[in-house]
Each structure stands twice: as C-alpha cells, then as structure tokens.
Design a protein around this motif. Sequence first.
Motif, short mmCIF file in Angstrom:
data_model
loop_
_atom_site.label_atom_id
_atom_site.label_comp_id
_atom_site.label_asym_id
_atom_site.label_seq_id
_atom_site.Cartn_x
_atom_site.Cartn_y
_atom_site.Cartn_z
N PHE A 1 14.55 24.78 21.14
CA PHE A 1 16.02 24.26 21.47
C PHE A 1 16.79 24.65 20.48
CE2 PHE A 1 19.33 21.03 22.27
CZ PHE A 1 19.05 20.46 23.48
N THR B 1 16.87 26.08 27.92
CA THR B 1 15.75 25.86 27.24
C THR B 1 14.63 27.15 27.07
OG1 THR B 1 14.49 25.08 29.10
CG2 THR B 1 15.56 23.34 27.59
N SER C 1 12.08 31.58 29.37
CA SER C 1 13.36 30.67 29.58
C SER C 1 13.48 30.58 31.08
CB SER C 1 14.66 31.05 28.87
OG SER C 1 15.85 30.16 29.41
N VAL D 1 10.57 20.92 28.63
CA VAL D 1 11.80 20.11 28.41
C VAL D 1 12.51 19.38 29.70
CG1 VAL D 1 14.00 20.36 27.15
CG2 VAL D 1 12.03 21.55 26.41
N HIS E 1 15.28 16.43 26.89
CA HIS E 1 16.56 17.20 26.78
C HIS E 1 17.69 16.03 25.80
CE1 HIS E 1 20.44 19.33 27.08
NE2 HIS E 1 19.53 20.39 27.17
#
Length: 337
Positions: free
Chosen positions: A138, A152, A175, A180, A185
């Motif tokens: 992150f 992410t 990505s 996530v 998040h």
Amino acid sequence: LRFYKIDLVVVGPEEPLVKGIVDFLKNKKIKVFGPNKYAAKLEGSKAFMKKMCLQNKIPTAKFKVCKKIRDVKKFLMNCKLPIVVKADGLAAGKGVIICENKDEAEDALNSIFKDKTFGSAGNKVVIEDFLDGEEASFIAVVSKDKIIPLVTSQDHKAVGDGDVGLNTGGMGAYSPAPIVTDAIHKKILDEVMYPTMQGLIDEGTPYLGFLYAGLMIKDEKARLVEYNARFGDPECQPLMMRLGAQVLDLLIATSNGDLDECQISWADDHALCVVMASLGYPGKIKKGSIIKGVKNLSSSSSQMCFHAGTAKEANNLVANSGRVLSLTARGGTLAEA
C-alpha cells in the motif's frame, strides 16, 4: 562543464534518505521530494518502526528488540515458533530470515551477530511473530497532514516460482491487488497510514514523500510488516505504467505543499512486472553475463523494459547486479498483461 539550476530533486534509494540527503538539500534551499532523516528511520530502523507502531496503536506482529545474542537465546527458550528474525538496519531487502525451529533461529542469529552477514545493519535485531496471510503493498503520497493513496499492488519477495526460497528485494509485482478490498483499503488508511502520519507530526517531523506499507492481510484484517520511505521496487514499474506523466504533477504538488489541490486519474486496466535476475541472486552472483534481445523489444505505453542493473562492456549489454531487468506490461485483464 555545464551547471544547471535544479528545480526539484526526487530521491529514489533508501540509503541517502536514511543518511539525511533531504535535510542537506533543504539547507541548500533546493526543493526535494522525500522524507527527512528522522522520518526515514521508518525504513532505516526496524526497531524505530516497531516503536512507532506501539506508540500509535498500529496493528503489527508482537516483537522483541535485542542487542546481544545472549538476550535472543534467552528469548528463544519460551517463544512460539515460527519466528522472523530481522536485522535492524538497511540490508538491501535481504535482512529478513524466517525460522521454522530453534536450530534455524540459532543459525540466523550466529550469522547476524557473529559472522556479521548484514554488517552494522545487524548490530541490533528485531524478533517477531510470524504472520501468515497474503502480502500486499500500500503506497501513498504524504505531505504533512495530507495523504493521496496510490492504487493497490502486490509484489513477490521469494526468489523462486511459487513464492519459494530466499527473500529478495522483489521478483515482480502487479496492480491492482484484489486482496485489498474497499473495506481493507479503509482500514489501512485509518489504522496504519493516518496514525503513522500523525505520529510523525506529533514528533515534530512531518512526513513528505512516498510512504510504502508492506502488509499482511488475513480475515479482513491488515497488519503492518514493514515500511519503506520511498516508492517500492518493483511495485513502482506497474504503477507508473498505469499513472504515466501525471506522476510529475504529484511530485511537484507534494513538494509545494499543494497536495490537496492535486487530481490524478488511473488507467482502468492491469499492469504486471516480472524481474529477471542474475543466477545465484539473492546470494553470490557473477556479474558480466551478456544480455541479448533487448533491442528487439518494443517500447510503448503498454509495455516497457526497465533497466535495473545493467552496464555496457565492449558494445555488449551485460548484467551488473542481482536484479537486472524489469519487464512490464499492461492489459485489460491481469492474464492479458
């Protein structure tokens, strides 16, 4: 010689950050993107990072900091296995050893304290509980009390296919990272990033730059494994492919203290990076092997070959480091990328 007036310095590697290059440049009235020496200790010292977690109630593994091998051996008598042994200082992504049993832990400690495998970085160690789950990265841009989270990503540390073998600086990344979710998040921002940002403000040293949290995710919970005080590699490559030239707007706005006025938009696709490394990495490698075919690769907004550790020798492109090339591509799906 030509002399240029530098408008903005963006510091990439961790070592100059930890040594205080940002403080030096600011004293020379040169605008710089990156954290000061104190804030860079989030990466430069595992013990400092853990102390910040403790002070600001940031979820992380239980830990103990040890300066002498006898203290660690005493701790090992009653600890729960497996454990993770980490050199406190910078070790180029290699200072982490997962120990399944006490013999492995003893070997790791002898390697760090007696053999000085990680040099002065191992003058102190952090021993912590092993966290299982799925790792994710992150990364956010932080400017004092403002944060813009990037999309992410997830990298793969183990050297071998199937996430096996020794830890490295990263063998590839992609990505976005589906692990996530929106709920996770929010938890990462509320429980990890904002408390860290506020903790440094309270210490009188606000953060400025990329702040990278390496996380372990399980059962809808995210726990902090490590911080990097810079843009993570190899996450940088797929993220930059999805962001493009807008990164310059982000860098300038952060350095000017105008982060809240910066608007960026991400490509709605997937990006994937695969690292090609020298044989033997992350251990002993032989430099100088000739790389062929790079000139034949096309370079566009959808695929690029980033050079991580190459050199020119007698008109040949040769491998000059452990991680050598980062091949990166975009696609409508992860499989296409």
